[in-house]
Write a protein that holds these residues in place. Structure first.
Motif, PDB file in Angstrom:
ATOM      1  N   LYS A 201      -4.632   3.611  -2.987  1.00 52.02           N
ATOM      2  CA  LYS A 201      -4.112   4.311  -4.164  1.00 52.02           C
ATOM      3  C   LYS A 201      -3.144   5.405  -3.717  1.00 52.02           C
ATOM      4  O   LYS A 201      -3.385   6.083  -2.720  1.00 52.02           O
ATOM      5  CB  LYS A 201      -5.264   4.936  -4.970  1.00 52.02           C
ATOM      6  CG  LYS A 201      -6.138   3.917  -5.659  1.00 52.02           C
ATOM      7  CD  LYS A 201      -7.077   4.564  -6.667  1.00 52.02           C
ATOM      8  CE  LYS A 201      -8.142   5.407  -5.997  1.00 52.02           C
ATOM      9  NZ  LYS A 201      -9.107   5.939  -6.973  1.00 52.02           N
ATOM     10  N   LYS A 202      -2.070   5.570  -4.446  1.00 52.55           N
ATOM     11  CA  LYS A 202      -1.111   6.633  -4.140  1.00 52.55           C
ATOM     12  C   LYS A 202      -1.711   8.001  -4.437  1.00 52.55           C
ATOM     13  O   LYS A 202      -2.530   8.155  -5.349  1.00 52.55           O
ATOM     14  CB  LYS A 202       0.169   6.451  -4.961  1.00 52.55           C
ATOM     15  CG  LYS A 202       1.131   5.407  -4.411  1.00 52.55           C
ATOM     16  CD  LYS A 202       2.426   5.407  -5.191  1.00 52.55           C
ATOM     17  CE  LYS A 202       3.427   4.417  -4.607  1.00 52.55           C
ATOM     18  NZ  LYS A 202       4.698   4.414  -5.362  1.00 52.55           N
ATOM     19  N   PHE A 203      -1.290   8.989  -3.649  1.00 52.78           N
ATOM     20  CA  PHE A 203      -1.660  10.387  -3.879  1.00 52.78           C
ATOM     21  C   PHE A 203      -3.176  10.593  -3.839  1.00 52.78           C
ATOM     22  O   PHE A 203      -3.704  11.448  -4.541  1.00 52.78           O
ATOM     23  CB  PHE A 203      -1.099  10.889  -5.220  1.00 52.78           C
ATOM     24  CG  PHE A 203       0.323  10.480  -5.469  1.00 52.78           C
ATOM     25  CD1 PHE A 203       1.336  10.893  -4.628  1.00 52.78           C
ATOM     26  CD2 PHE A 203       0.641   9.662  -6.535  1.00 52.78           C
ATOM     27  CE1 PHE A 203       2.651  10.496  -4.851  1.00 52.78           C
ATOM     28  CE2 PHE A 203       1.951   9.259  -6.770  1.00 52.78           C
ATOM     29  CZ  PHE A 203       2.964   9.694  -5.927  1.00 52.78           C
TER      30      PHE A 203
ATOM     31  N   ALA B  45     -10.011  -0.076  -9.470  1.00 52.50           N
ATOM     32  CA  ALA B  45      -9.733   1.359  -9.369  1.00 52.50           C
ATOM     33  C   ALA B  45      -9.048   1.850 -10.633  1.00 52.50           C
ATOM     34  O   ALA B  45      -8.308   1.109 -11.285  1.00 52.50           O
ATOM     35  CB  ALA B  45      -8.850   1.650  -8.157  1.00 52.50           C
ATOM     36  N   ASP B  46      -9.315   3.107 -10.981  1.00 50.48           N
ATOM     37  CA  ASP B  46      -8.730   3.706 -12.178  1.00 50.48           C
ATOM     38  C   ASP B  46      -7.345   4.260 -11.845  1.00 50.48           C
ATOM     39  O   ASP B  46      -7.094   5.450 -11.941  1.00 50.48           O
ATOM     40  CB  ASP B  46      -9.636   4.808 -12.721  1.00 50.48           C
ATOM     41  CG  ASP B  46      -9.971   5.844 -11.658  1.00 50.48           C
ATOM     42  OD1 ASP B  46      -9.685   5.586 -10.470  1.00 50.48           O
ATOM     43  OD2 ASP B  46     -10.509   6.897 -12.019  1.00 50.48           O
ATOM     44  N   SER B  47      -6.475   3.396 -11.415  1.00 53.35           N
ATOM     45  CA  SER B  47      -5.138   3.808 -11.019  1.00 53.35           C
ATOM     46  C   SER B  47      -4.172   2.673 -11.275  1.00 53.35           C
ATOM     47  O   SER B  47      -4.556   1.501 -11.300  1.00 53.35           O
ATOM     48  CB  SER B  47      -5.105   4.191  -9.527  1.00 53.35           C
ATOM     49  OG  SER B  47      -3.777   4.430  -9.100  1.00 53.35           O
ATOM     50  N   LYS B  48      -2.896   3.021 -11.481  1.00 54.39           N
ATOM     51  CA  LYS B  48      -1.862   2.009 -11.645  1.00 54.39           C
ATOM     52  C   LYS B  48      -0.748   2.183 -10.626  1.00 54.39           C
ATOM     53  O   LYS B  48       0.302   1.549 -10.729  1.00 54.39           O
ATOM     54  CB  LYS B  48      -1.287   2.057 -13.062  1.00 54.39           C
ATOM     55  CG  LYS B  48      -2.283   1.552 -14.105  1.00 54.39           C
ATOM     56  CD  LYS B  48      -1.629   1.333 -15.439  1.00 54.39           C
ATOM     57  CE  LYS B  48      -2.618   0.741 -16.437  1.00 54.39           C
ATOM     58  NZ  LYS B  48      -2.004   0.515 -17.762  1.00 54.39           N
TER      59      LYS B  48
ATOM     60  N   PRO C 262     -10.114   4.242  -1.300  1.00 55.99           N
ATOM     61  CA  PRO C 262     -10.572   2.999  -0.667  1.00 55.99           C
ATOM     62  C   PRO C 262      -9.376   2.113  -0.365  1.00 55.99           C
ATOM     63  O   PRO C 262      -8.269   2.321  -0.890  1.00 55.99           O
ATOM     64  CB  PRO C 262     -11.486   2.384  -1.726  1.00 55.99           C
ATOM     65  CG  PRO C 262     -11.042   2.975  -3.007  1.00 55.99           C
ATOM     66  CD  PRO C 262     -10.554   4.355  -2.693  1.00 55.99           C
ATOM     67  N   LEU C 263      -9.580   1.121   0.462  1.00 54.67           N
ATOM     68  CA  LEU C 263      -8.536   0.161   0.760  1.00 54.67           C
ATOM     69  C   LEU C 263      -8.791  -1.113  -0.033  1.00 54.67           C
ATOM     70  O   LEU C 263      -9.939  -1.452  -0.322  1.00 54.67           O
ATOM     71  CB  LEU C 263      -8.497  -0.156   2.259  1.00 54.67           C
ATOM     72  CG  LEU C 263      -8.030   0.981   3.167  1.00 54.67           C
ATOM     73  CD1 LEU C 263      -9.217   1.789   3.650  1.00 54.67           C
ATOM     74  CD2 LEU C 263      -7.259   0.437   4.355  1.00 54.67           C
ATOM     75  N   PHE C 264      -7.704  -1.804  -0.372  1.00 53.71           N
ATOM     76  CA  PHE C 264      -7.797  -3.038  -1.126  1.00 53.71           C
ATOM     77  C   PHE C 264      -7.078  -4.124  -0.343  1.00 53.71           C
ATOM     78  O   PHE C 264      -5.869  -4.030  -0.108  1.00 53.71           O
ATOM     79  CB  PHE C 264      -7.188  -2.873  -2.519  1.00 53.71           C
ATOM     80  CG  PHE C 264      -7.776  -1.732  -3.289  1.00 53.71           C
ATOM     81  CD1 PHE C 264      -8.962  -1.886  -3.980  1.00 53.71           C
ATOM     82  CD2 PHE C 264      -7.158  -0.490  -3.295  1.00 53.71           C
ATOM     83  CE1 PHE C 264      -9.509  -0.837  -4.679  1.00 53.71           C
ATOM     84  CE2 PHE C 264      -7.697   0.572  -3.990  1.00 53.71           C
ATOM     85  CZ  PHE C 264      -8.887   0.404  -4.689  1.00 53.71           C
ATOM     86  N   LEU C 265      -7.826  -5.132   0.071  1.00 57.12           N
ATOM     87  CA  LEU C 265      -7.265  -6.251   0.816  1.00 57.12           C
ATOM     88  C   LEU C 265      -7.035  -7.394  -0.161  1.00 57.12           C
ATOM     89  O   LEU C 265      -7.977  -7.875  -0.801  1.00 57.12           O
ATOM     90  CB  LEU C 265      -8.232  -6.666   1.921  1.00 57.12           C
ATOM     91  CG  LEU C 265      -7.628  -7.385   3.133  1.00 57.12           C
ATOM     92  CD1 LEU C 265      -6.576  -6.513   3.796  1.00 57.12           C
ATOM     93  CD2 LEU C 265      -8.719  -7.742   4.122  1.00 57.12           C
ATOM     94  N   LEU C 266      -5.779  -7.831  -0.286  1.00 60.01           N
ATOM     95  CA  LEU C 266      -5.386  -8.757  -1.340  1.00 60.01           C
ATOM     96  C   LEU C 266      -4.773 -10.025  -0.771  1.00 60.01           C
ATOM     97  O   LEU C 266      -3.942  -9.968   0.137  1.00 60.01           O
ATOM     98  CB  LEU C 266      -4.369  -8.074  -2.263  1.00 60.01           C
ATOM     99  CG  LEU C 266      -3.663  -8.933  -3.313  1.00 60.01           C
ATOM    100  CD1 LEU C 266      -4.616  -9.351  -4.407  1.00 60.01           C
ATOM    101  CD2 LEU C 266      -2.471  -8.172  -3.911  1.00 60.01           C
TER     102      LEU C 266
END
Length: 362
Positions: A108-110, A89-92, A115-119
């Motif tokens: 991702k915030k805001f 994702a293009d987010s930090k 999408p959801l990220f399962l880690l």
């Protein structure tokens, strides 16, 4: 060794070893790698391995090259970077939605439709899950905040994500499957916020007294979602103003912070009976009176990890961490390294489960 021991015997041995060792043993041979990556081993490992929780430090993404995973010298903590999420994702900036049995769920915030990220932080594997679409076919609800929770269904050995839309709509996603709407009339009894606590096969949200509308059945209670039955319900809490819920090694607990002198922790020992027992009383001698103290969970040697948040000069917040030893009734400041204001800390049980196995199903 694989020439002398049957696969069933290797499976039984691996189910009792620490996850750190299992990940090293994947390099021994293709057979060992296949056994360790088998989802069935992860489920059996959860039942048989006596490995104690670690303190997990999650560092936010950074432009600086950092080790993805690092163990503490004494093996007490596990330090991981979230840089892996930036590849998807293009987010930090990410929001932790929940965690269960070694897996963590982020959005991702805001971003309402993130999408959801399962880690799996120890394996440094991540799988992306698209949000349910459409949430609800009414434009006026498009701005409402989505809340997610991650749980485990022991009856089918599957992980499930439940998505909630402000007490209006609920959907369930089974890892490796697809989103399904909860049957009409079986949605959450009220709006819930924040990450849930997974314990005893269910996700739990504490609904504060001021939450919801007047007459809302969930006010001041605990909303739960049975992951196996996929049903919502309410649990009554002890008669005090609660601070937050916490998972204490698989048991649901609630924290009483009504006193400045101590913290009381009530545990639901017999979940089916829904009975609370006051299990811990943690004295706060030496802790600044105005500091916010949060119970994070149980870690190695039965110690309880506490997060201490207080204000510095220039209104900058500072986080410290303490360990409480129930045997000695003593508090001590931690030696967790390299903490900053954005580092998240959890009591974490590792899992050998490979979420990469489920990418093909997305």
């Amino acid at each position: 060794m694989e020439h002398y021991l049957p696969t069933e015997t290797l499976f039984d041995i691996f189910a009792r070893l620490p996850v750190k060792s299992l990940l090293r043993f994947r390099c021994v041979s293709p057979l060992w790698c296949n056994i360790i990556d088998d989802p069935s081993l992860a489920y059996m490992h959860r039942l048989r391995c006596a490995e104690e929780p670690k303190v997990l430090l999650l560092d936010p993404p950074t432009d600086q090259p950092v080790p993805e995973v690092m163990f503490g010298e004494d093996g007490m903590f596990l330090k991981a970077s979230l840089n892996l999420l930036t590849r998807f994702a293009d987010s930090k900036e990410y929001f932790l939605q929940g965690w269960c049995n070694g897996l963590l769920c982020f959005t991702k915030k805001f971003c309402a439709d993130s999408p959801l990220f399962l880690l799996n932080p120890l394996r440094q594997e991540v799988v992306q899950v698209q949000p349910p679409s459409p949430w609800i076919d009414k434009p006026q609800y498009s701005w409402l905040r989505r809340v997610y929770g991650l749980g485990f269904d022991s009856s089918t050995n599957t992980y499930k994500i439940v998505g909630l839309l402000c007490g209006i709509s609920a959907q369930v996603y089974t890892l490796g499957g697809s989103w399904r709407a909860i049957t009409e009339g079986q949605g959450p009894p009220c709006a819930v916020f924040g990450w849930p606590i997974y314990a005893c096969g269910a996700l739990h949200w504490l609904v504060k007294l001021g939450a919801g509308t007047e007459g809302d059945l969930g006010r001041g209670k605990i909303v739960y979602f049975d992951v196996g039955k996929e049903e919502f319900g309410l649990i009554s809490r002890p008669e005090f103003r609660p601070s937050h819920l916490v998972d204490l090694r698989g048991d649901l607990a609630i924290v009483d912070r009504s006193s400045d002198k101590d913290i009381k922790v009530w545990v639901m020992k017999e979940y089916e009976k829904k009975e609370w027992v006051k299990e811990y009383k943690i004295g706060l001698a030496g802790v600044p009176r105005k500091a916010q103290v949060r119970v994070m969970g149980l870690c190695e040697h039965g110690e309880i990890l506490l997060k201490l948040k207080q204000k510095k000069k220039q209104d900058k917040s500072r986080n410290n961490y303490l360990f409480y030893n129930p045997k000695t009734d003593m508090l001590k400041y931690s030696h967790i390294p390299s903490l900053n204001g954005d580092t998240q800390v959890l009591c974490h049980m590792s899992t050998p489960l490979s979420v990469a196995k489920f990418r093909a199903a997305e």
